[in-house]
Design a protein around this motif. Structure first.
Motif, PDB file in Angstrom:
ATOM      1  N   UNK A 101     -42.064  58.827 -33.637  1.00 19.78           N
ATOM      2  CA  UNK A 101     -43.180  59.322 -34.438  1.00 19.78           C
ATOM      3  C   UNK A 101     -43.137  58.855 -35.895  1.00 19.78           C
ATOM      4  N   UNK A 102     -42.278  57.866 -36.180  1.00 19.76           N
ATOM      5  CA  UNK A 102     -42.340  57.244 -37.500  1.00 19.76           C
ATOM      6  C   UNK A 102     -43.568  56.341 -37.571  1.00 19.76           C
ATOM      7  N   UNK A 103     -44.004  55.870 -36.424  1.00 13.45           N
ATOM      8  CA  UNK A 103     -45.267  55.148 -36.324  1.00 13.45           C
ATOM      9  C   UNK A 103     -46.293  56.163 -35.834  1.00 13.45           C
ATOM     10  N   UNK A 104     -47.154  56.691 -36.717  1.00 15.21           N
ATOM     11  CA  UNK A 104     -48.058  57.761 -36.274  1.00 15.21           C
ATOM     12  C   UNK A 104     -49.087  57.255 -35.262  1.00 15.21           C
ATOM     13  N   UNK A 105     -49.169  57.899 -34.096  1.00 16.90           N
ATOM     14  CA  UNK A 105     -50.149  57.490 -33.086  1.00 16.90           C
ATOM     15  C   UNK A 105     -51.581  57.623 -33.594  1.00 16.90           C
ATOM     16  N   UNK A 106     -51.781  58.479 -34.591  1.00 14.65           N
ATOM     17  CA  UNK A 106     -53.134  58.706 -35.124  1.00 14.65           C
ATOM     18  C   UNK A 106     -53.749  57.443 -35.729  1.00 14.65           C
ATOM     19  N   UNK A 107     -52.925  56.413 -35.927  1.00 13.80           N
ATOM     20  CA  UNK A 107     -53.417  55.155 -36.498  1.00 13.80           C
ATOM     21  C   UNK A 107     -54.063  54.254 -35.450  1.00 13.80           C
ATOM     22  N   UNK A 108     -53.883  54.621 -34.178  1.00 20.49           N
ATOM     23  CA  UNK A 108     -54.327  53.737 -33.093  1.00 20.49           C
ATOM     24  C   UNK A 108     -55.814  53.391 -33.161  1.00 20.49           C
ATOM     25  N   UNK A 191     -49.203  33.006 -35.350  1.00 22.04           N
ATOM     26  CA  UNK A 191     -50.405  32.787 -36.138  1.00 22.04           C
ATOM     27  C   UNK A 191     -51.569  33.600 -35.603  1.00 22.04           C
ATOM     28  N   UNK A 192     -52.741  33.032 -35.529  1.00 23.27           N
ATOM     29  CA  UNK A 192     -53.992  33.702 -35.122  1.00 23.27           C
ATOM     30  C   UNK A 192     -54.409  34.709 -36.203  1.00 23.27           C
ATOM     31  N   UNK A 193     -55.700  35.030 -36.240  1.00 18.58           N
ATOM     32  CA  UNK A 193     -56.179  35.956 -37.275  1.00 18.58           C
ATOM     33  C   UNK A 193     -55.470  37.306 -37.221  1.00 18.58           C
ATOM     34  N   UNK A 194     -54.992  37.755 -38.365  1.00 15.81           N
ATOM     35  CA  UNK A 194     -54.258  39.020 -38.419  1.00 15.81           C
ATOM     36  C   UNK A 194     -54.794  39.885 -39.541  1.00 15.81           C
ATOM     37  N   UNK A 195     -54.670  41.174 -39.349  1.00 14.61           N
ATOM     38  CA  UNK A 195     -55.174  42.115 -40.329  1.00 14.61           C
ATOM     39  C   UNK A 195     -54.138  43.220 -40.514  1.00 14.61           C
ATOM     40  N   UNK A 196     -54.023  43.735 -41.718  1.00 14.09           N
ATOM     41  CA  UNK A 196     -53.058  44.814 -41.908  1.00 14.09           C
ATOM     42  C   UNK A 196     -53.744  46.117 -42.269  1.00 14.09           C
ATOM     43  N   UNK A 197     -53.098  47.192 -41.897  1.00 13.56           N
ATOM     44  CA  UNK A 197     -53.594  48.540 -42.152  1.00 13.56           C
ATOM     45  C   UNK A 197     -52.446  49.287 -42.811  1.00 13.56           C
ATOM     46  N   UNK A 198     -52.721  50.034 -43.879  1.00 18.20           N
ATOM     47  CA  UNK A 198     -51.629  50.701 -44.593  1.00 18.20           C
ATOM     48  C   UNK A 198     -51.451  52.135 -44.140  1.00 18.20           C
ATOM     49  N   UNK A 199     -50.205  52.573 -44.182  1.00 17.10           N
ATOM     50  CA  UNK A 199     -49.932  53.974 -43.842  1.00 17.10           C
ATOM     51  C   UNK A 199     -48.642  54.408 -44.520  1.00 17.10           C
ATOM     52  N   UNK A 200     -48.442  55.706 -44.573  1.00 19.05           N
ATOM     53  CA  UNK A 200     -47.200  56.243 -45.119  1.00 19.05           C
ATOM     54  C   UNK A 200     -46.249  56.528 -43.979  1.00 19.05           C
ATOM     55  N   UNK A 201     -45.071  55.915 -44.051  1.00 23.88           N
ATOM     56  CA  UNK A 201     -44.115  56.073 -42.967  1.00 23.88           C
ATOM     57  C   UNK A 201     -43.277  57.315 -43.203  1.00 23.88           C
ATOM     58  N   UNK A 202     -43.363  58.238 -42.305  1.00 16.27           N
ATOM     59  CA  UNK A 202     -42.616  59.481 -42.440  1.00 16.27           C
ATOM     60  C   UNK A 202     -41.217  59.345 -41.875  1.00 16.27           C
ATOM     61  N   UNK A 203     -40.423  60.407 -41.994  1.00 15.86           N
ATOM     62  CA  UNK A 203     -39.091  60.382 -41.386  1.00 15.86           C
ATOM     63  C   UNK A 203     -39.199  60.562 -39.878  1.00 15.86           C
ATOM     64  N   UNK A 204     -38.096  60.309 -39.203  1.00 15.14           N
ATOM     65  CA  UNK A 204     -38.016  60.543 -37.769  1.00 15.14           C
ATOM     66  C   UNK A 204     -38.382  61.979 -37.435  1.00 15.14           C
ATOM     67  N   UNK A 205     -39.058  62.226 -36.336  1.00 17.28           N
ATOM     68  CA  UNK A 205     -39.392  63.579 -35.929  1.00 17.28           C
ATOM     69  C   UNK A 205     -38.118  64.339 -35.558  1.00 17.28           C
ATOM     70  N   UNK A 206     -37.250  63.701 -34.803  1.00 20.01           N
ATOM     71  CA  UNK A 206     -35.956  64.299 -34.425  1.00 20.01           C
ATOM     72  C   UNK A 206     -35.046  63.178 -33.965  1.00 20.01           C
ATOM     73  N   UNK A 207     -33.784  63.493 -33.781  1.00 24.77           N
ATOM     74  CA  UNK A 207     -32.846  62.464 -33.347  1.00 24.77           C
ATOM     75  C   UNK A 207     -32.414  61.589 -34.500  1.00 24.77           C
TER      76      UNK A 207
END
Ligand code: UDP
Ligand code: MG
Length: 323
Positions: A101-108, A191-207
């Motif tokens: 959950x450091x990569x938030x699924x809400x960004x999908x 290569x190929x066209x690429x785009x970036x999206x910014x987000x705030x990376x949180x800490x690990x949920x657990x573990x």
């Protein structure tokens, strides 16, 4: 749901994630259910977990036919787990995401929107890294600076593996079969066209993180040696300049001896140059060794991973399972 809706496969490499995987699944499914216009698949790649991760994945797959999994015969590392995910995933696009959950699924939805705009790669760029100590942050930024300088391929800074890839990008990646896999580099290499999206990376949920300092150091070494031969070039230029200096110095000694005669002196000079050159040579033999070792590993042409368990769910597996 119509037959011609686009399908997207979410690839999740997991290694000993029993503490987070339930929560991850819950949050992910919630996001996916908000976009029913796509045909979603989930592919867990169990990278040889020794805890209850496999059992939990199996309960998901029993209740939800969108869930598929492959399990390795042992731990092969995250880079290889992602590779297997790309090999087996079906779909018009795939998304690679960490289970912690450091990569938030809400960004999908945002990643998918980028793909719909025509980008082959939509990657998530972190604006901050919470829950990571200063040493990891510092070394990470240094590493990206260095690799940016020395490599011809532009590897975006502050980017993890969290990204969406189009089918054509996945097919390109599947052609890169090297043993030493620095995925961030390979992702950039295609290569190929690429785009970036910014987000705030949180800490690990657990573990706990699976990447301790030594592992990160090796990871950095891998990144540099598999993407550039700059260290070997440094050896060449340093060698040339040292030889040039030695030649001039030698000429000066001969001249001095001829004009002023030979008084034995200069033990300190001798020791200093001796140690300096010896040290320099050892360093560069080590660097050559790093490359040589990699050639050795590549030349064996071993398979990248071995699959032990698998369950395709309602997805058509792309890869082949050998039994
Ligand atoms: N992971 C994996 N194999 C490994 C180590 C990690 O599949 O050998 C997975 C792990 O389960 C997680 C993701 O890779 O889903 C990222 O790992 P982690 O959070 O430990 O790395 P960090 O975020 O600290 O870089
Ligand atoms: Mg993590």
């Amino acid at each position: 749901m119509s037959n011609d809706s686009k399908s997207i496969c979410i690839i999740v490499p997991v290694y000993n994630e029993e503490d987070v995987i339930q929560e991850f699944y819950k949050r992910l499914i919630k996001v996916l259910d908000e976009q029913p216009e796509y045909l979603w698949h989930l592919l867990f790649v169990n990278d040889g977990s020794e805890d209850g991760t496999q059992t939990i994945i199996e309960t998901f797959s029993e209740a939800d036919e969108r869930v598929s999994y492959i399990g390795f015969s042992r731990n092969f590392g995250k880079e290889v787990a992602m590779t297997a995910g790309l090999d087996f995933a079906d779909g018009d696009a795939v998304i690679v995401i960490d289970a912690d959950l450091q990569d938030p699924p809400e960004l999908i939805p945002e990643l998918v929107a980028g793909w719909e705009q025509g980008f082959d790669t939509v990657f998530a760029k972190r604006l901050s890294r919470e829950g990571e100590n200063w040493l990891k942050r510092f070394t990470a930024t240094r590493f990206y600076r260095v690799i940016q300088r020395v490599s011809k391929v532009k590897i975006p800074e502050d980017t993890g593996d969290y990204r969406l890839l189009s089918r054509r990008a996945v097919n390109a990646l599947k052609r890169l079969r090297e043993q030493h896999r620095f995925m961030k580099g390979l992702f950039a290499w295609i290569g190929y066209p690429a785009k970036s999206i910014s987000y705030h990376r949180g800490p690990r949920f657990a573990g706990n993180t699976k990447f301790r300092f030594w592992r990160l150091w090796n990871f950095a070494l891998e990144g540099i040696t598999s993407f550039t031969i700059a260290p070997l070039k440094i050896a060449t230029y340093l060698g040339i300049s040292t030889a040039l200096f030695a030649f001039l110095y030698g000429a000066w000694i001969i001249f001095k001896t001829l004009v002023f005669g030979d008084q034995v002196q200069g033990f300190p000079t001798l020791m200093v140059t001796h140690l300096f050159l010896g040290g320099l040579q050892l360093i560069f033999i080590g660097i050559i060794g790093e490359y040589l070792g990699r050639i050795f590993n590549e030349s064996k042409q071993r398979p990248l991973y071995l699959v032990q368990t698998f369950h395709p769910g309602n997805m058509k597996f792309q890869g082949e399972i050998d039994e």
